[in-house]
Design an enzyme around this catalytic site. Structure first.
Site, PDB file in Angstrom:
ATOM      1  N   ILE A  94      32.314 -28.793 -20.302  1.00  0.00           N
ATOM      2  CA  ILE A  94      31.231 -29.413 -20.774  1.00  0.00           C
ATOM      3  C   ILE A  94      31.727 -30.465 -21.950  1.00  0.00           C
ATOM      4  O   ILE A  94      31.334 -31.318 -22.120  1.00  0.00           O
ATOM      5  CB  ILE A  94      29.999 -28.244 -21.182  1.00  0.00           C
ATOM      6  CG1 ILE A  94      28.782 -29.526 -21.533  1.00  0.00           C
ATOM      7  CG2 ILE A  94      30.584 -27.861 -22.534  1.00  0.00           C
ATOM      8  CD1 ILE A  94      27.612 -28.647 -21.681  1.00  0.00           C
ATOM      9  N   ASN A 101      26.040 -18.472 -31.141  1.00  0.00           N
ATOM     10  CA  ASN A 101      25.421 -17.105 -31.543  1.00  0.00           C
ATOM     11  C   ASN A 101      24.661 -17.359 -33.043  1.00  0.00           C
ATOM     12  O   ASN A 101      25.005 -18.392 -33.413  1.00  0.00           O
ATOM     13  CB  ASN A 101      26.489 -15.893 -31.755  1.00  0.00           C
ATOM     14  CG  ASN A 101      27.671 -16.353 -32.685  1.00  0.00           C
ATOM     15  OD1 ASN A 101      27.262 -16.287 -33.867  1.00  0.00           O
ATOM     16  ND2 ASN A 101      28.724 -16.411 -32.259  1.00  0.00           N
ATOM     17  N   GLY A 143      34.044 -18.024 -25.339  1.00  0.00           N
ATOM     18  CA  GLY A 143      33.408 -18.976 -24.102  1.00  0.00           C
ATOM     19  C   GLY A 143      33.186 -20.511 -24.267  1.00  0.00           C
ATOM     20  O   GLY A 143      34.107 -20.957 -24.944  1.00  0.00           O
ATOM     21  N   VAL A 144      31.941 -20.941 -24.065  1.00  0.00           N
ATOM     22  CA  VAL A 144      31.955 -22.252 -24.272  1.00  0.00           C
ATOM     23  C   VAL A 144      31.661 -22.568 -25.746  1.00  0.00           C
ATOM     24  O   VAL A 144      32.284 -23.898 -26.110  1.00  0.00           O
ATOM     25  CB  VAL A 144      30.693 -22.766 -23.564  1.00  0.00           C
ATOM     26  CG1 VAL A 144      29.134 -22.266 -23.948  1.00  0.00           C
ATOM     27  CG2 VAL A 144      30.510 -24.184 -23.289  1.00  0.00           C
ATOM     28  N   ASP A 145      31.191 -21.817 -26.657  1.00  0.00           N
ATOM     29  CA  ASP A 145      31.231 -21.952 -27.864  1.00  0.00           C
ATOM     30  C   ASP A 145      32.653 -22.313 -28.434  1.00  0.00           C
ATOM     31  O   ASP A 145      33.023 -23.297 -29.385  1.00  0.00           O
ATOM     32  CB  ASP A 145      30.686 -20.675 -28.725  1.00  0.00           C
ATOM     33  CG  ASP A 145      30.237 -20.985 -29.966  1.00  0.00           C
ATOM     34  OD1 ASP A 145      30.349 -22.353 -30.592  1.00  0.00           O
ATOM     35  OD2 ASP A 145      29.670 -20.132 -30.780  1.00  0.00           O
ATOM     36  N   THR A 205      24.825 -16.688 -19.776  1.00  0.00           N
ATOM     37  CA  THR A 205      25.407 -16.165 -18.453  1.00  0.00           C
ATOM     38  C   THR A 205      26.743 -15.833 -18.529  1.00  0.00           C
ATOM     39  O   THR A 205      27.230 -15.326 -17.526  1.00  0.00           O
ATOM     40  CB  THR A 205      24.955 -17.164 -17.298  1.00  0.00           C
ATOM     41  OG1 THR A 205      25.940 -18.080 -17.405  1.00  0.00           O
ATOM     42  CG2 THR A 205      23.597 -17.533 -17.006  1.00  0.00           C
ATOM     43  N   GLY A 206      27.432 -15.772 -19.870  1.00  0.00           N
ATOM     44  CA  GLY A 206      28.719 -15.280 -20.032  1.00  0.00           C
ATOM     45  C   GLY A 206      28.646 -13.747 -20.502  1.00  0.00           C
ATOM     46  O   GLY A 206      27.974 -12.948 -20.033  1.00  0.00           O
ATOM     47  N   VAL A 207      29.120 -13.747 -21.776  1.00  0.00           N
ATOM     48  CA  VAL A 207      29.002 -12.486 -22.538  1.00  0.00           C
ATOM     49  C   VAL A 207      27.833 -11.707 -22.950  1.00  0.00           C
ATOM     50  O   VAL A 207      27.590 -10.918 -22.941  1.00  0.00           O
ATOM     51  CB  VAL A 207      29.894 -12.420 -23.642  1.00  0.00           C
ATOM     52  CG1 VAL A 207      31.548 -12.752 -23.636  1.00  0.00           C
ATOM     53  CG2 VAL A 207      29.541 -13.480 -24.881  1.00  0.00           C
TER      54      VAL A 207
END
Ligand code: AR6
Length: 179
Positions: A13, A26, A34-36, A129-131
């Site tokens: 993304i 979070n 992850g994406v963050d 949908t990840g951690v």
């Protein structure tokens, strides 16, 4: 009535040239994996600095600075995207802690924030949908349903992209979107 048809892309993304990419953050707003993690690495340290400032201003919010289901907008800095909309998905417990309502709220509030800021294009990752462990099939169905419903309230949006990083999500969205 907004006639925008959600698009589907597979990949990272952070490479998208849209007005806003959505971050699966979070509640601290201070970054993570992850994406963050990918968004913060690509946007550079200026993004973290703005997040620290936003977190400070929001420190009194219960469950905050950004409780699950809520969304906060910042600049995009070194990204091609002009803005990042940070939203916090629910952790999946599967015992009825309101996870579907919270996940739907992430998509809805992100879209309304985009509309409020007069943005025309937005890209979503597969929040939670990840951690955070939300079952991918349920999350995908809820995301598509919520976005289609909320688009009726966002006449300014011209482009909406679901970005899937993993095969399972990509297959689920392809089917749900009839592509
Ligand atoms: N582009 C698009 N999607 C991605 C990318 C990427 N570069 N990288 C991963 N994904 P996750 P969560 C997908 O774990 O479950 C963080 O530490 C991935 O395949 O990033 O909401 C935060 O700070 C998955 O489908 O987010 C929070 O602590 C989706 O992004 C926590 O993780 C979401 O996975 C949030 O957990």
């Amino acid at each position: 009535m907004n006639m925008v048809k959600p698009e589907l892309l597979r990949g990272d993304i952070t490479s998208l040239e849209v007005d806003a990419i959505v971050n699966a953050a979070n509640s601290s707003l201070l970054g993570g994996g992850g994406v963050d993690g990918a968004i913060h690495r690509a946007a550079g340290p200026e993004l973290l600095a703005e997040c620290v400032k936003a977190a400070g201003e929001r420190r009194h919010i219960p469950g905050g600075p950004c409780p699950a289901g809520d969304a906060v907008i910042t600049g995009g800095y070194r990204l091609k995207a002009k803005y990042v909309i940070h939203t916090v998905g629910p952790v999946w417990y599967g015992v009825g802690r309101g996870e579907p309502e919270l996940l739907a709220s992430c998509y809805r509030k992100s879209l309304l924030l985009a509309e409020k800021n007069k943005l025309r294009s937005i890209a979503f990752p597969n929040i939670s949908t990840g951690v955070y462990g939300y079952p991918k099939d349920r999350a995908a169905a809820l995301a598509v349903e919520t976005v289609k419903k909320t688009l009726e309230e966002t006449p300014g949006l011209e482009r909406l992209v679901f970005v899937c990083f993993d095969d399972e999500n990509f297959r689920l969205y392809r089917e749900l979107l009839g592509l």
